[in-house]
Design an enzyme around this catalytic site. Sequence first.
Site, PDB file in Angstrom:
ATOM      1  N   SER A  55     -19.281  45.603  16.311  1.00 50.16           N
ATOM      2  CA  SER A  55     -20.134  45.001  15.285  1.00 50.16           C
ATOM      3  C   SER A  55     -19.834  43.518  15.211  1.00 50.16           C
ATOM      4  CB  SER A  55     -19.866  45.641  13.923  1.00 50.16           C
ATOM      5  OG  SER A  55     -20.466  44.889  12.879  1.00 50.16           O
ATOM      6  N   TYR A  87     -14.155  48.680   7.701  1.00 48.98           N
ATOM      7  CA  TYR A  87     -15.147  48.695   8.775  1.00 48.98           C
ATOM      8  C   TYR A  87     -14.926  47.532   9.735  1.00 48.98           C
ATOM      9  CZ  TYR A  87     -19.725  48.782  11.056  1.00 48.98           C
ATOM     10  OH  TYR A  87     -20.728  48.840  11.990  1.00 48.98           O
ATOM     11  N   ALA A 108     -12.177  45.847  10.273  1.00 44.07           N
ATOM     12  CA  ALA A 108     -10.934  46.068  11.008  1.00 44.07           C
ATOM     13  C   ALA A 108     -11.122  47.100  12.116  1.00 44.07           C
ATOM     14  CB  ALA A 108      -9.829  46.519  10.051  1.00 44.07           C
ATOM     15  N   SER A 109     -11.885  48.153  11.821  1.00 42.21           N
ATOM     16  CA  SER A 109     -12.113  49.199  12.830  1.00 42.21           C
ATOM     17  C   SER A 109     -12.905  48.653  14.009  1.00 42.21           C
ATOM     18  CB  SER A 109     -12.829  50.400  12.212  1.00 42.21           C
ATOM     19  OG  SER A 109     -14.197  50.135  11.943  1.00 42.21           O
ATOM     20  N   LYS A 110     -13.877  47.793  13.732  1.00 44.87           N
ATOM     21  CA  LYS A 110     -14.691  47.247  14.815  1.00 44.87           C
ATOM     22  C   LYS A 110     -13.919  46.183  15.588  1.00 44.87           C
ATOM     23  CE  LYS A 110     -18.246  49.857  14.212  1.00 44.87           C
ATOM     24  NZ  LYS A 110     -18.614  50.862  15.231  1.00 44.87           N
TER      25      LYS A 110
END
Length: 252
Positions: free
Chosen positions: A146, A159, A161-163
């Site tokens: 993202s 979100y 951090a995950s991307k």
Amino acid sequence: MTTLLQGKNVVITGAARGLGYDFACAALKAGASILMVDILADLLQEKAEKLQGEGFPVTYITADLSTQTSIDNVTTWVSLNWQKVDGLINCAALATGVGGVDMMDYDPELWDRVMTVNVKGTWLMTQAMVPFLKKSGYGKVVNIASDTALWGAPKLMAYVASKGAILSMTRSMARELGEFNISVNSLSPGLTLVEATEYVPKERHNLYITGRAIQREQLPDDVSGTALYLLSDLASFVTGQNIPVNGGFVFN
């Protein structure tokens, strides 16, 4: 309709709606056979049967990518039906309901859930498909990241951090899998008009539109062409790269 992916077997996670479903439709129209994977059982069945009714070679498996059992079910199906996989799009992610919260107030349990689905799920699915990607002698992995991870979107900490982890993991996967002629790249969409972004405030949508070089809303079809490119022979010597697709909101 094209022949860009003619004869290719492609697994797509998060395929019941949004970008995942659009990727499935685009790949089918490019000649691929598709295995749609999603946790939304009823919607997944509805969408897959719709495509089957149109004559496309598609099947589906309901799976929660945070569980090894679900991953094993996908692996078993591939082993029994395809034996090889030419492409994998890791699109499944927890997005709806994870935004609009200041980092000081973020729920640790929600953080863990986002990381488990978005990061661990991507790793486990790729790990499971590697033996089948090796058999194809062609393997293409596309991890959906993202552009929020590129510009640091606020109030979306887990979100983002995950991307960001997806971006880094893609590079590491590319290094490890290159010797098997498996390429691994990431695609970073901007804010796209899909079901998962319906909760996003109008102000954030406007921020994207006015901040883009191409000033309009982003649609799923704006992203699917890049995914097809990364799955195809046209990208045979591209690996470890991230391609932002956001109308010029973020330049790479």
